[in-house]
Design a protein around this motif. Structure first.
Motif, PDB file in Angstrom:
ATOM      1  N   LEU A 163       0.813  -1.211   0.000  1.00  0.00           N
ATOM      2  CA  LEU A 163       0.000   0.000   0.000  1.00  0.00           C
ATOM      3  C   LEU A 163       0.850   1.267   0.000  1.00  0.00           C
ATOM      4  O   LEU A 163       0.491   2.256  -0.650  1.00  0.00           O
ATOM      5  N   LYS A 164       1.966   1.237   0.712  1.00  0.00           N
ATOM      6  CA  LYS A 164       2.836   2.418   0.827  1.00  0.00           C
ATOM      7  C   LYS A 164       3.463   2.827  -0.500  1.00  0.00           C
ATOM      8  O   LYS A 164       3.930   3.950  -0.632  1.00  0.00           O
ATOM      9  N   GLN A 165       3.458   1.946  -1.468  1.00  0.00           N
ATOM     10  CA  GLN A 165       4.055   2.262  -2.770  1.00  0.00           C
ATOM     11  C   GLN A 165       3.263   3.311  -3.544  1.00  0.00           C
ATOM     12  O   GLN A 165       3.805   3.970  -4.417  1.00  0.00           O
ATOM     13  N   PHE A 166       1.975   3.461  -3.232  1.00  0.00           N
ATOM     14  CA  PHE A 166       1.085   4.291  -4.043  1.00  0.00           C
ATOM     15  C   PHE A 166       0.842   5.647  -3.404  1.00  0.00           C
ATOM     16  O   PHE A 166       0.394   5.736  -2.272  1.00  0.00           O
ATOM     17  N   ASP A 167       1.127   6.705  -4.179  1.00  0.00           N
ATOM     18  CA  ASP A 167       0.840   8.051  -3.675  1.00  0.00           C
ATOM     19  C   ASP A 167      -0.642   8.360  -3.903  1.00  0.00           C
ATOM     20  O   ASP A 167      -1.400   7.509  -4.395  1.00  0.00           O
ATOM     21  N   ALA A 168      -1.061   9.553  -3.549  1.00  0.00           N
ATOM     22  CA  ALA A 168      -2.479   9.918  -3.627  1.00  0.00           C
ATOM     23  C   ALA A 168      -3.047   9.863  -5.046  1.00  0.00           C
ATOM     24  O   ALA A 168      -4.247   9.679  -5.225  1.00  0.00           O
ATOM     25  N   SER A 169      -2.178   9.989  -6.059  1.00  0.00           N
ATOM     26  CA  SER A 169      -2.654   9.922  -7.448  1.00  0.00           C
ATOM     27  C   SER A 169      -2.628   8.498  -7.989  1.00  0.00           C
ATOM     28  O   SER A 169      -3.034   8.252  -9.116  1.00  0.00           O
ATOM     29  N   GLY A 170      -2.115   7.560  -7.184  1.00  0.00           N
ATOM     30  CA  GLY A 170      -2.073   6.177  -7.606  1.00  0.00           C
ATOM     31  C   GLY A 170      -0.776   5.772  -8.284  1.00  0.00           C
ATOM     32  O   GLY A 170      -0.628   4.632  -8.713  1.00  0.00           O
ATOM     33  N   LYS A 171       0.156   6.706  -8.355  1.00  0.00           N
ATOM     34  CA  LYS A 171       1.450   6.384  -8.958  1.00  0.00           C
ATOM     35  C   LYS A 171       2.323   5.678  -7.932  1.00  0.00           C
ATOM     36  O   LYS A 171       2.327   6.022  -6.762  1.00  0.00           O
ATOM     37  N   LYS A 172       3.068   4.680  -8.430  1.00  0.00           N
ATOM     38  CA  LYS A 172       4.020   4.000  -7.552  1.00  0.00           C
ATOM     39  C   LYS A 172       5.199   4.931  -7.315  1.00  0.00           C
ATOM     40  O   LYS A 172       5.714   5.531  -8.227  1.00  0.00           O
ATOM     41  N   GLN A 173       5.598   5.009  -6.072  1.00  0.00           N
ATOM     42  CA  GLN A 173       6.717   5.882  -5.686  1.00  0.00           C
ATOM     43  C   GLN A 173       8.037   5.167  -5.864  1.00  0.00           C
ATOM     44  O   GLN A 173       8.162   4.010  -5.773  1.00  0.00           O
TER      45      GLN A 173
END
Length: 129
Positions: free
Chosen positions: A119-129
Motif C-alpha cells: 500500500l505504501k508504494q502508491f501516492d495519492a494519485s495512484g502512482k508507484k513511488q
C-alpha cells in the motif's frame, strides 16, 4: 584491502535489504488480492464497495471524495499511519465500531507487513513511488 572488502559487504547488504523490501511489496500485492473485491489501488482506481486506497498512509479516515462512508468511519478522528492501519486491518469492527467494512480481519503479522509495504508504494494519485 579491508576498506574494499567492507565496502563490498556493505553494498551487498544494501542490495539484499532493497530486494527484501521489494519482495515484501510483491507478497503484499498477493495479500491485496483479497481486498480487491471491495477496494482498488493504482492510477485507474475508483471507489467501489469500499473507497480507493491510493495514498492511504497519511490520509485522514473517511476523506476520499465521492465515497459514502459510515458515520463511524467519518467521525473516527483517525489518520491512517502504519500503526493505526495495522490495528484496523487486524479487527476493523473493534478499531472503528460501526464501520461498514465487512472483513473479519487480517491476523497474520507477516501478511500485514507485506500488505503495508504494498500500500505504501502508491501516492495519492495512484502512482508507484
Amino acid at each position: 584491502m579491508r576498506e574494499i572488502m567492507f565496502a563490498t559487504v556493505l553494498a551487498l547488504a544494501s542490495a539484499s535489504i532493497s530486494q527484501a523490501q521489494a519482495q515484501d511489496a510483491a507478497a503484499g500485492e498477493k495479500v491485496f488480492a483479497a481486498c480487491k473485491a471491495c477496494h482498488q489501488i493504482g492510477e485507474t482506481a475508483k471507489n467501489g464497495v469500499g473507497p480507493e486506497l491510493n495514498g492511504l498512509i497519511g490520509r485522514k479516515a473517511g476523506s476520499v471524495a465521492g465515497y459514502n462512508y459510515s458515520a463511524a468511519n467519518k467521525n473516527s478522528g483517525l489518520t491512517w499511519d502504519e500503526a493505526t492501519f495495522r490495528e484496523y486491518i487486524k479487527d476493523p469492527k473493534a478499531k472503528v465500531p460501526g464501520t461498514k467494512m465487512i472483513y473479519a480481519g487480517l491476523k497474520d503479522q507477516k501478511k500485514t507487513d507485506d500488505l503495508v509495504a504494498f500500500l505504501k508504494q502508491f501516492d495519492a494519485s495512484g502512482k508507484k513511488q
